[in-house]
Motif scaffolding. Structure first.
Motif, short mmCIF file in Angstrom:
data_model
loop_
_atom_site.label_atom_id
_atom_site.label_comp_id
_atom_site.label_asym_id
_atom_site.label_seq_id
_atom_site.Cartn_x
_atom_site.Cartn_y
_atom_site.Cartn_z
N ALA A 228 0.81 -1.23 0.00
CA ALA A 228 0.00 0.00 0.00
C ALA A 228 0.84 1.28 0.00
O ALA A 228 0.44 2.28 -0.58
N TYR A 229 1.99 1.26 0.66
CA TYR A 229 2.83 2.45 0.73
C TYR A 229 3.77 2.55 -0.47
O TYR A 229 4.35 3.59 -0.71
N GLY A 230 3.94 1.45 -1.17
CA GLY A 230 4.78 1.47 -2.36
C GLY A 230 6.27 1.43 -2.11
O GLY A 230 7.07 1.71 -3.02
N ILE A 231 6.68 1.09 -0.88
CA ILE A 231 8.11 0.92 -0.65
C ILE A 231 8.55 -0.26 -1.52
O ILE A 231 7.90 -1.31 -1.52
N PRO A 232 9.62 -0.08 -2.30
CA PRO A 232 10.03 -1.18 -3.17
C PRO A 232 10.32 -2.45 -2.37
O PRO A 232 11.03 -2.42 -1.37
N ASP A 233 9.76 -3.56 -2.82
CA ASP A 233 9.99 -4.84 -2.15
C ASP A 233 11.27 -5.44 -2.70
O ASP A 233 11.28 -6.45 -3.40
N THR A 234 12.37 -4.75 -2.38
CA THR A 234 13.71 -5.14 -2.81
C THR A 234 14.60 -5.15 -1.57
O THR A 234 14.18 -4.73 -0.48
N VAL A 235 15.82 -5.59 -1.74
CA VAL A 235 16.76 -5.57 -0.62
C VAL A 235 16.90 -4.14 -0.10
O VAL A 235 16.82 -3.89 1.11
N ASN A 236 17.10 -3.18 -1.00
CA ASN A 236 17.26 -1.79 -0.56
C ASN A 236 15.98 -1.23 0.04
O ASN A 236 16.04 -0.48 1.03
N GLY A 237 14.84 -1.56 -0.52
CA GLY A 237 13.57 -1.08 0.02
C GLY A 237 13.33 -1.62 1.42
O GLY A 237 12.92 -0.89 2.33
N ARG A 238 13.60 -2.90 1.62
CA ARG A 238 13.42 -3.50 2.94
C ARG A 238 14.42 -2.92 3.95
O ARG A 238 14.08 -2.70 5.10
N LEU A 239 15.63 -2.66 3.49
CA LEU A 239 16.62 -2.05 4.36
C LEU A 239 16.17 -0.64 4.76
O LEU A 239 16.29 -0.26 5.92
N ASP A 240 15.63 0.12 3.82
CA ASP A 240 15.14 1.46 4.16
C ASP A 240 13.98 1.41 5.13
O ASP A 240 13.90 2.23 6.05
N ALA A 241 13.07 0.46 4.95
CA ALA A 241 11.95 0.33 5.90
C ALA A 241 12.48 -0.03 7.29
O ALA A 241 11.99 0.49 8.30
N LEU A 242 13.49 -0.89 7.35
CA LEU A 242 14.08 -1.26 8.62
C LEU A 242 14.77 -0.06 9.26
O LEU A 242 14.57 0.22 10.45
N MET A 243 15.57 0.67 8.49
CA MET A 243 16.29 1.81 9.06
C MET A 243 15.33 2.90 9.54
O MET A 243 15.59 3.55 10.55
N LEU A 244 14.23 3.09 8.84
CA LEU A 244 13.23 4.07 9.24
C LEU A 244 12.67 3.73 10.63
O LEU A 244 12.60 4.58 11.51
N HIS A 245 12.33 2.48 10.85
CA HIS A 245 11.81 2.04 12.15
C HIS A 245 12.89 2.03 13.22
O HIS A 245 12.65 2.43 14.36
#
Length: 179
Positions: free
Chosen positions: A33-50
């Motif tokens: 829904a948020y459109g964060i890329p479901d890639t290694v970099n996208g998942r890393l960015d979601a992790l770093m954000l949290h």
């Protein structure tokens, strides 16, 4: 003398807290829904954000909470080390890569937290666009900014000493900015 054989009494707490951060970052809604890329970099960015928001809250606590924050960050670095090795990065290059990830984390932490603390929504959206969406002004940037604002507010209501015991409460990311 033999500190290498001494077990960290907080190891289970650190694992639980880091696991809760990772679980929140991996919530499918961020990618669907948020459109964060479901890639290694996208998942890393979601992790770093949290991780940035949890780390910030722990840094506002007493010395024990600050120590837990450091240990959670160390656990993140160990996780990155493990992933890089699994991806076939040579032993000689892994430390440099981990330092790069750590630098990226602190850059994001600074941008996100300064914008959140100042109530500067434009700066927050710019940081999200630059870091999560690689410079693209994605349509879900305002939604992610709203989620981050609500998350930081929720974390601010939680006692850092309680978070330091491994108990962190995250908001449901689903409803923010839905139309």
């Amino acid at each position: 003398m033999l500190n290498v054989f001494r077990r960290n009494p907080r190891a289970a707490t650190i694992e639980a807290l880091y696991g809760a951060i990772v679980a929140q970052a991996r919530s499918p809604v961020f990618y669907l829904a948020y459109g964060i890329p479901d890639t290694v970099n996208g998942r890393l960015d979601a992790l770093m954000l949290h991780l940035a928001m949890a780390f910030e809250r722990l840094s506002q606590g007493d010395e024990d909470a600050k120590a837990v924050g450091q240990e959670v960050f160390d656990r993140f670095c160990l996780d990155m080390d493990d992933h890089l090795r699994e991806d076939g990065i040579s032993d000689m290059k892994v430390p440099k890569q981990v330092r790069g990830v750590a630098a990226a984390f602190f850059g994001r932490h600074g941008a996100y937290i300064s914008a959140l603390r100042a109530g500067d929504e434009a700066a927050l959206k710019t940081a999200i666009s630059r870091n999560v969406f690689e410079g693209v002004d994605a349509p879900s940037v305002p939604r992610l900014a709203g989620y981050m604002q609500a998350t930081m507010a929720m974390l601010d209501r939680q006692d850092p000493a309680v978070i330091a015991t491994g108990k962190i409460v995250w908001p449901d990311p689903g409803p923010f900015g839905q139309t």
